[in-house]
Design a protein around this motif. Structure first.
Motif, PDB file in Angstrom:
ATOM      1  N   THR A 545       0.851  -1.192   0.000  1.00 18.58           N
ATOM      2  CA  THR A 545       0.000   0.000   0.000  1.00 18.58           C
ATOM      3  C   THR A 545       0.887   1.241   0.000  1.00 18.58           C
ATOM      4  O   THR A 545       1.887   1.299   0.730  1.00 18.58           O
ATOM      5  CB  THR A 545      -0.924   0.009   1.232  1.00 18.58           C
ATOM      6  N   LEU A 546       0.504   2.245  -0.799  1.00 20.34           N
ATOM      7  CA  LEU A 546       1.241   3.514  -0.868  1.00 20.34           C
ATOM      8  C   LEU A 546       0.650   4.467   0.164  1.00 20.34           C
ATOM      9  O   LEU A 546      -0.538   4.786   0.123  1.00 20.34           O
ATOM     10  CB  LEU A 546       1.139   4.111  -2.268  1.00 20.34           C
ATOM     11  N   VAL A 547       1.479   4.919   1.131  1.00 20.26           N
ATOM     12  CA  VAL A 547       1.001   5.785   2.215  1.00 20.26           C
ATOM     13  C   VAL A 547       1.924   6.980   2.377  1.00 20.26           C
ATOM     14  O   VAL A 547       3.045   7.008   1.875  1.00 20.26           O
ATOM     15  CB  VAL A 547       0.920   5.001   3.546  1.00 20.26           C
ATOM     16  N   ARG A 548       1.414   7.980   3.117  1.00 24.23           N
ATOM     17  CA  ARG A 548       2.218   9.146   3.501  1.00 24.23           C
ATOM     18  C   ARG A 548       2.409   9.098   5.003  1.00 24.23           C
ATOM     19  O   ARG A 548       1.445   9.002   5.753  1.00 24.23           O
ATOM     20  CB  ARG A 548       1.508  10.443   3.107  1.00 24.23           C
ATOM     21  N   ASN A 549       3.668   9.123   5.460  1.00 25.49           N
ATOM     22  CA  ASN A 549       3.981   9.079   6.885  1.00 25.49           C
ATOM     23  C   ASN A 549       4.063  10.497   7.401  1.00 25.49           C
ATOM     24  O   ASN A 549       5.062  11.200   7.222  1.00 25.49           O
ATOM     25  CB  ASN A 549       5.301   8.335   7.130  1.00 25.49           C
ATOM     26  N   MET A 550       2.978  10.956   8.055  1.00 26.78           N
ATOM     27  CA  MET A 550       2.924  12.326   8.550  1.00 26.78           C
ATOM     28  C   MET A 550       3.887  12.545   9.709  1.00 26.78           C
ATOM     29  O   MET A 550       4.294  13.672   9.975  1.00 26.78           O
ATOM     30  CB  MET A 550       1.486  12.649   9.004  1.00 26.78           C
ATOM     31  N   SER A 551       4.257  11.469  10.372  1.00 26.59           N
ATOM     32  CA  SER A 551       5.204  11.605  11.485  1.00 26.59           C
ATOM     33  C   SER A 551       6.638  11.724  10.991  1.00 26.59           C
ATOM     34  O   SER A 551       7.552  11.973  11.778  1.00 26.59           O
ATOM     35  CB  SER A 551       5.084  10.382  12.411  1.00 26.59           C
ATOM     36  N   LYS A 552       6.860  11.505   9.710  1.00 27.63           N
ATOM     37  CA  LYS A 552       8.208  11.602   9.137  1.00 27.63           C
ATOM     38  C   LYS A 552       8.188  12.609   7.981  1.00 27.63           C
ATOM     39  O   LYS A 552       8.511  12.286   6.839  1.00 27.63           O
ATOM     40  CB  LYS A 552       8.649  10.225   8.625  1.00 27.63           C
ATOM     41  N   ASN A 553       7.682  13.804   8.286  1.00 28.09           N
ATOM     42  CA  ASN A 553       7.705  14.919   7.322  1.00 28.09           C
ATOM     43  C   ASN A 553       6.910  14.612   6.062  1.00 28.09           C
ATOM     44  O   ASN A 553       7.228  15.124   4.980  1.00 28.09           O
ATOM     45  CB  ASN A 553       9.144  15.286   6.944  1.00 28.09           C
ATOM     46  N   GLY A 554       5.895  13.782   6.163  1.00 28.25           N
ATOM     47  CA  GLY A 554       5.024  13.531   5.029  1.00 28.25           C
ATOM     48  C   GLY A 554       5.650  12.718   3.915  1.00 28.25           C
ATOM     49  O   GLY A 554       5.187  12.758   2.772  1.00 28.25           O
ATOM     50  N   ILE A 555       6.691  11.943   4.212  1.00 28.71           N
ATOM     51  CA  ILE A 555       7.349  11.136   3.185  1.00 28.71           C
ATOM     52  C   ILE A 555       6.392  10.072   2.671  1.00 28.71           C
ATOM     53  O   ILE A 555       5.597   9.501   3.429  1.00 28.71           O
ATOM     54  CB  ILE A 555       8.639  10.493   3.733  1.00 28.71           C
ATOM     55  N   ILE A 556       6.433   9.824   1.347  1.00 24.03           N
ATOM     56  CA  ILE A 556       5.522   8.880   0.716  1.00 24.03           C
ATOM     57  C   ILE A 556       6.294   7.645   0.244  1.00 24.03           C
ATOM     58  O   ILE A 556       7.397   7.767  -0.302  1.00 24.03           O
ATOM     59  CB  ILE A 556       4.806   9.533  -0.485  1.00 24.03           C
ATOM     60  N   GLY A 557       5.710   6.473   0.418  1.00 24.54           N
ATOM     61  CA  GLY A 557       6.348   5.242  -0.041  1.00 24.54           C
ATOM     62  C   GLY A 557       5.474   4.030   0.233  1.00 24.54           C
ATOM     63  O   GLY A 557       4.393   4.127   0.827  1.00 24.54           O
ATOM     64  N   LEU A 558       5.959   2.870  -0.225  1.00 26.29           N
ATOM     65  CA  LEU A 558       5.219   1.626  -0.077  1.00 26.29           C
ATOM     66  C   LEU A 558       5.517   0.958   1.256  1.00 26.29           C
ATOM     67  O   LEU A 558       6.647   1.000   1.750  1.00 26.29           O
ATOM     68  CB  LEU A 558       5.578   0.662  -1.214  1.00 26.29           C
ATOM     69  N   VAL A 559       4.499   0.290   1.839  1.00 30.52           N
ATOM     70  CA  VAL A 559       4.647  -0.520   3.049  1.00 30.52           C
ATOM     71  C   VAL A 559       3.782  -1.761   2.885  1.00 30.52           C
ATOM     72  O   VAL A 559       2.804  -1.747   2.116  1.00 30.52           O
ATOM     73  CB  VAL A 559       4.215   0.250   4.316  1.00 30.52           C
ATOM     74  N   PRO A 560       4.118  -2.885   3.561  1.00 32.31           N
ATOM     75  CA  PRO A 560       3.274  -4.080   3.475  1.00 32.31           C
ATOM     76  C   PRO A 560       1.875  -3.770   3.995  1.00 32.31           C
ATOM     77  O   PRO A 560       1.710  -3.177   5.066  1.00 32.31           O
ATOM     78  CB  PRO A 560       3.996  -5.096   4.362  1.00 32.31           C
ATOM     79  N   THR A 561       0.864  -4.181   3.249  1.00 31.97           N
ATOM     80  CA  THR A 561      -0.520  -3.877   3.608  1.00 31.97           C
ATOM     81  C   THR A 561      -0.891  -4.430   4.974  1.00 31.97           C
ATOM     82  O   THR A 561      -1.611  -3.791   5.745  1.00 31.97           O
ATOM     83  CB  THR A 561      -1.467  -4.453   2.532  1.00 31.97           C
ATOM     84  N   THR A 562      -0.376  -5.625   5.304  1.00 28.93           N
ATOM     85  CA  THR A 562      -0.754  -6.272   6.561  1.00 28.93           C
ATOM     86  C   THR A 562      -0.063  -5.660   7.770  1.00 28.93           C
ATOM     87  O   THR A 562      -0.367  -6.043   8.893  1.00 28.93           O
ATOM     88  CB  THR A 562      -0.411  -7.761   6.500  1.00 28.93           C
ATOM     89  N   TYR A 563       0.840  -4.694   7.549  1.00 26.83           N
ATOM     90  CA  TYR A 563       1.521  -4.047   8.672  1.00 26.83           C
ATOM     91  C   TYR A 563       0.753  -2.814   9.149  1.00 26.83           C
ATOM     92  O   TYR A 563       1.167  -2.170  10.126  1.00 26.83           O
ATOM     93  CB  TYR A 563       2.933  -3.641   8.275  1.00 26.83           C
TER      94      TYR A 563
END
Length: 643
Positions: A545-563
């Motif tokens: 899943t492609l997400v934005r990590n708001m806790s890390k300055n809004g960086i965008i990238g892929l992460v395992p969906t089940t995580y």
């Protein structure tokens, strides 16, 4: 290789060659001794193996029934043995035959190998003695010619001396007599000289023949004798090897015979036999009932005669709700893990013909590590749940049980969207009670479903033992609990959880990181529980899943969906299993490097050379072996040979 000749190369070498050949002949006795000692060991091993199998045949006979159907079967098996016992019997039988094979090997080493070596030594030693005798004869002839030469030389010297004496007398007295004597002595001297010269020629020819023909001939005979020894010995060694190869073939047949029986010993057969012979009628233990005090309250109704009792119940309710919510979060996560492990187990058990026992056992250990904590948390949750239900079901509806006056609990509950038990939703109860007997429904009559561990995982049962739902039927949405006093409670599969009755309408209104993940590729990002994430692009089936990590300055990238948990449109709150790596091999896979060469001793091992890099599939479990992969081939390698 060109023909080698000791005589041509070493010339006068009879003495050293003779000693060398003689030593090699005597060495045959050491080889013979080895096979005799080896024969003793094989015989000793055979005897011990026979005794061992006999002992374990007796033990098997005693334990056969207990191993198959337990100590207290309801139906005895008669002459039928469990599949595992049958396989064990075959292994013992084949081991007994292996003992006999080793006894035959012992006899072959003594009668065939040692006997041949002894006969070879005797035969070659006789030939060696003849060759030495032949050399002695040639040396005797040579020495005889040398002796004749020495005699001829002495005769010539004596003749010269006599000639000189005759010449001296004639000089002093030149008469006819002395002249005649001088002539005689001169003739004798000339004859002696001629004889001496002949002897010199003969000795030189004999010398040449001795050193350039006779000695090379006899040395080459010694060479041929030794080479014959090597050839004969090679033949005997080949026979010894063939005897062991034949033993290996026999052992292979023994192992195949036992292996064929072992293959038929499917893991489920022993279970089936045990169940068949231990079936009996079983009744659920009676529910615990209220026992009134002989001197005070004589019914099973809650007593709320004043504010103190109510405050005590509200305090209990608040604490139970807090514990319940905590345990609900934990058990939900643990159930997802258990469901994954149960799915792996079922996939393995569905293919018993190629059953992967290593993966099955590893999965069992993983399951056990989670189930221990889950059972503890589930028990705590159940106690809290029962306390909540007991209070809410047994307190009259007109009494306010709202605990929002506790500011701390109010804040915590509002974060979770709960002020009362999640099961009941909001501040009102969804529990229906049968109050035909007056008052509230009695929780003491509630039939609480148990959680059973079955082949399918966790399964709810009612009091009759019927299966209700499996762990795969987890529904984290709103659940309703219907209770009828004094009757067995059943819930439909569609609104049942595998944890227990009365789960909460637990809804998380924010996206959540469930597990930490460290990026492996440039298009991925690292996440940790507690990070604030937003959905950029949902999972399209790749497991990412492609997400934005708001806790890390809004960086965008892929992460395992089940995580992660995504609570936005077009997403599922119940993620699938962990996805496989998206590309290449797992970069976290551990490797080891071979430090020493090792030649595999069986089909389950790998041959390695220094510098080989082996991918570790399963680490050393204490046996001294590591299971890994090299050049696409999997097998065991000695752990101490690698770094």
């Amino acid at each position: 290789m060109s023909h080698l000749s000791i005589g041509n190369e070493l010339k006068d070498s009879f003495e050293v060659t003779s000693k060398w050949v003689q030593y090699n002949l005597k060495w045959l006795s050491e080889v013979e001794s080895f096979y005799r000692e080896r024969s003793k060991l094989e015989k000793e091993y055979s005897d011990k193996l026979k005794a061992l199998t006999a002992d374990y045949f007796n033990k098997k006979s005693v334990a056969s029934v207990t191993l198959g159907v337990g100590q207290t079967p309801t139906v005895t098996p008669g002459s039928i043995e469990a599949a595992s016992v049958v396989a064990w019997n075959e292994i013992l039988t084949q081991t007994e035959l292996i003992a006999k094979d080793h006894e035959k090997l012992s006899q072959d080493f003594v009668n065939t190998i040692s006997g041949q070596i002894n006969g070879l030594y005797t035969k070659l030693d006789i030939t060696y003695t003849k060759i030495v005798g032949f050399f002695n004869e040639m040396e005797k002839r040579k020495n005889s010619v040398y002796s004749d030469l020495e005699k001829s030389k002495r005769n010539y010297d004596d003749s010269c001396q006599n000639m000189e004496l005759a010449r001296s007398k004639y000089t002093k007295s030149p008469n006819d007599r002395n002249k005649r004597k001088l002539s005689e002595k001169e003739t004798l001297m000339n004859i002696a000289k001629n004889s001496y010269l002949i002897k010199i020629s003969q000795a030189n020819r004999v010398k040449d023949k001795y050193y350039f023909q006779d000695i090379p001939e006899v040395v080459d005979l010694l060479q041929d004798l030794n080479e014959a020894r090597v050839s004969f010995l090679n033949n005997i060694w080949s026979q010894a090897s063939q005897i062991e190869i034949d033993l290996g073939g026999s052992l292979q047949k023994r192992m195949k015979a036992s292996g064929d029986v072992v293959k038929q010993n499917r893991p489920s057969l022993s279970t089936a036999m045990f169940i068949k012979h231990n079936v009996k009628n079983w009744k659920e233990p009676l529910d615990f009932q209220f026992k009134p005090s002989p001197i005070w309250h004589d019914d099973e109704q809650f007593i709320i005669s004043g504010s103190n009792e109510l405050e005590d119940l509200k305090l209990k309710l608040r604490n139970s709700q807090k514990v319940y919510n905590q345990m609900q979060d934990m058990t939900t996560m643990e159930l997802e893990k258990l469901a994954k492990y149960n799915k792996i187990k079922q996939n393995l058990k569905n293919n018993e013909e190629s059953f992967d026992s290593v993966q099955f056992y590893d999965n069992l250990k993983n399951y056990l590590a989670v189930i221990s904590g889950f059972t503890s948390h589930e028990s705590i949750k159940l106690l809290s749940q029962v306390e909540i239900e007991s209070i809410q079901n047994n307190v009259p509806q007109d009494i306010d049980l709202n605990v929002q006056n506790y500011e701390e609990d109010k804040n915590k509950a509002s974060k979770k969207g709960k002020t009362r038990l999640s099961l009941l939703g909001g501040g009102s109860s969804n529990v229906s009670s049968d109050n035909s007997n007056g008052g509230s429904g009695l929780f003491s009559k509630l039939k609480v479903k148990n959680i059973l561990h079955t082949d399918g995982g966790f399964m709810n049962t009612d009091n009759s033992g019927n299966r209700q739902s499996t762990i795969e039927d987890i529904d984290t949405g709103t659940q309703n609990l219907n209770i009828s006093n004094g009757s067995n409670t059943r819930r439909n599969r569609s609104n049942t959880t595998s944890s227990s009755i009365g789960t909460s309408s637990y809804t998380v209104n924010k996206n959540k990181v469930l597990y930490p993940y460290k990026k492996q590729e440039d298009d991925e990002i690292t996440i940790h529980p507690g990070d604030s994430i937003e959905l950029v692009e949902k999972d399209t089936g790749s497991g990412w899943t492609l997400v934005r990590n708001m806790s890390k300055n809004g960086i965008i990238g892929l992460v395992p969906t089940t995580y992660i948990e995504i609570h936005e449109s077009n997403t599922s709150s119940s993620p699938p299993t962990v996805p496989p790596p998206r590309r290449g091999n797992n970069p976290l896979m551990r490797t080891i490097t071979a430090q020493y060469p090792y030649q595999s001793q069986g089909n389950d091992e790998l041959s390695i050379s220094p510098g080989d890099v082996i991918t570790v599939i399963r680490g050393d479990d204490g046996s001294g072996w590591t299971y890994g992969e090299l050049n696409g081939v999997k097998g065991l390698v000695p752990t101490s040979y690698c770094k």
